[in-house]
Scaffold this active site. Structure first.
Site, mmCIF file in Angstrom:
data_model
loop_
_atom_site.group_PDB
_atom_site.id
_atom_site.type_symbol
_atom_site.label_atom_id
_atom_site.label_comp_id
_atom_site.label_asym_id
_atom_site.label_seq_id
_atom_site.Cartn_x
_atom_site.Cartn_y
_atom_site.Cartn_z
ATOM 1 N N GLU A 327 0.843 -1.195 0.000
ATOM 2 C CA GLU A 327 0.000 0.000 0.000
ATOM 3 C C GLU A 327 0.875 1.241 0.000
ATOM 4 O O GLU A 327 1.748 1.387 0.860
ATOM 5 C CB GLU A 327 -0.895 0.039 1.247
ATOM 6 C CG GLU A 327 -1.999 -0.973 1.262
ATOM 7 C CD GLU A 327 -2.954 -0.736 2.431
ATOM 8 O OE1 GLU A 327 -4.147 -1.053 2.279
ATOM 9 O OE2 GLU A 327 -2.524 -0.245 3.496
ATOM 10 N N CYS A 328 0.664 2.131 -0.964
ATOM 11 C CA CYS A 328 1.342 3.420 -1.041
ATOM 12 C C CYS A 328 2.862 3.247 -0.938
ATOM 13 O O CYS A 328 3.483 2.807 -1.880
ATOM 14 C CB CYS A 328 0.793 4.376 0.009
ATOM 15 S SG CYS A 328 1.123 6.120 -0.358
ATOM 16 N N GLY A 329 3.472 3.585 0.199
ATOM 17 C CA GLY A 329 4.917 3.408 0.331
ATOM 18 C C GLY A 329 5.349 1.977 0.107
ATOM 19 O O GLY A 329 6.404 1.703 -0.492
ATOM 20 N N THR A 427 -1.316 -0.862 -4.414
ATOM 21 C CA THR A 427 -2.225 0.269 -4.597
ATOM 22 C C THR A 427 -1.610 1.510 -3.968
ATOM 23 O O THR A 427 -0.830 1.423 -3.019
ATOM 24 C CB THR A 427 -3.588 0.020 -3.915
ATOM 25 O OG1 THR A 427 -3.397 -0.088 -2.495
ATOM 26 C CG2 THR A 427 -4.239 -1.242 -4.437
#
Length: 436
Positions: A327-329, A427
């Protein structure tokens, strides 16, 4: 029976978190059990709440969660003496289009739970106008009740007197006024406050905030303004499916943005969580059946991640046979490369083709509704996931097969689709809940 209050403000950056922590610790020193919550999609503040109260805090979010889920989450405050919900941004700030049970505004939670609002007002650069602002917030929305205000960063006794008189004339209670006090300022970075676990002196800072606020705020009056509250039986739980039975979870200063309610939901469903630290060059537990890399601050540790050979080799070996999700990072670390703020390009794990850069900052912020085009851990193709995105990276390349069709809160399609390749998925949004 617990008493409930919402701590909010006209805008961000006026001292909501500091006041929440100070009240919680001061009342705890008096022997009260205090439960905190965070309204909105903030991954950082709940850890500060836990440090202040000794009790885990979770997020409640009217855009992403239904009323049953929110009721289930806040029911953990049933055995507390006082419950504090800290707001996000300004009291009525949310998105334009309504979500599951609201727009994400703090006012939604205040009205839903029937808890009065304590406003933190920073009257810097103004005097009587502060009362007009407070009165406007009091009268803006029926069903949202104002308990009173705490003034923050008052410049002088004369300044305080001017503001107090105006508020009194408007019929608004003033619980106290805080002069400027640098010793209780919480350090910040680009995604918000520096995380609680990164601050060795956080306990002392909260104690000092409690002492300072106790000297300048009528704690008894604030407590009397709280509404008695009987938790309602929740019609449903968290509606969260764990991504696996045994989950290898990256957890350190670079991978720390996990909503507490998600971890609790995984455990409640019978999943085991085995944490590991990429920054300590640890790989995922090979006995796990899924690996999850949450967001955090990989851009601050990109060199260490790039040099962590055991972590990178272990993750690649894991992904040969089992799902890995970021997720993200965490998604950025699954990619090919990450360029830091100084323009230095660091090789990441290469499980996906994503390339991102912090040398050219671009803010991505907002709620996300994703319709999965393919499965990801814990969710089947076609699932509709609600989440939130917040980062400052520029996307150089996102060449893999899109994971989802992603919309913002207005319904507009956005380019950050997520990716999938082999057993790896990622994501840019952080998952909050699945639509059911």
């Amino acid at each position: 029976m617990p008493a409930g209050l919402v701590i909010s403000a006209p805008a961000s950056g006026v001292g909501k978190t500091t006041l929440t922590l100070a009240l919680a610790r001061a009342w705890r020193h008096r022997g009260l059990n205090v439960q905190c919550f965070k309204s909105g999609p903030d991954y950082i503040d709940p850890a500060f709440h836990a440090a202040a109260t000794g009790r885990a805090s979770v997020n409640v979010d009217s855009w992403a969660m239904d009323r049953g889920t929110i009721a289930h989450l806040v029911s953990r405050g049933a055995d507390a003496d006082v419950v504090l919900a800290e707001g996000s941004m300004g009291l009525f700030d949310g998105v334009a289009a309504r979500g599951v049970s609201g727009t994400g505004a703090t006012a939604d939670i205040a009205e839903m739970l029937g808890w009065p609002v304590v406003l933190v007002i920073d009257p810097s650069g103004q005097a009587q106008t502060a009362a007009a602002i407070a009165a406007g917030l009091r009268d803006y929305r029926p069903g949202v009740r104002l308990a009173g205000v705490v003034l923050n960063r008052v410049a002088s006794p004369r300044h305080e007197d001017l503001v107090r008189r105006a508020l009194n004339d408007a019929g608004i209670a003033v619980f106290g006024a805080l002069p400027r006090h640098a010793e209780i300022s919480l350090p910040k970075r680009h995604l918000g406050l520096v995380q609680a676990e990164e601050q060795a002196e956080i306990g002392k800072l909260i104690d000092e905030a409690a002492r300072f606020v106790g000297e300048h705020v009528d704690l008894d009056a604030v407590l009397r303004s709280a509404a008695s509250w009987s938790p309602q039986a929740a019609s449903n739980g968290l509606n969260v499916t764990p991504p696996g039975q045994r989950i290898a979870l990256a957890r350190d200063a670079a991978f720390s943005f996990v909503y507490p309610h998600m971890l609790e939901a995984w455990r409640a469903a019978g999943a085991e969580i085995a944490t590991f630290s990429p920054l300590a060059d640890e790989g995922p537990d090979m006995s796990a059946d899924v690996c999850w890399l949450p967001g955090g601050y990989p851009e601050l540790h990109a060199g260490t991640i790039a040099a962590s050979a055991r972590f990178r080799a272990g993750l690649r070996a894991f992904a040969e046979t089992r799902p890995v999700h970021g997720e993200c990072g965490g998604y950025m670390v699954l990619g090919t490369a990450l360029t830091d703020a100084d323009g230095v390009r660091h090789e990441m794990t290469g499980l996906l083709g994503l390339e991102t850069s912090f040398a050219r900052r671009r803010m991505h912020l907002g709620y996300r509704l994703a319709a999965l085009a393919a499965p990801m851990p814990g969710h089947q193709a076609g699932a509709r996931l609600r989440g939130h995105e917040f980062h400052y990276s520029t996307i150089f390349a996102q060449p893999d097969t899109p994971l989802a069709v992603v919309h913002d809160a207005t319904g507009a399609v956005i380019a950050e689709t997520g990716s999938r390749r082999g057993h790896a998925t990622g994501t840019f949004f952080h998952l909050i809940a699945e639509d059911r």
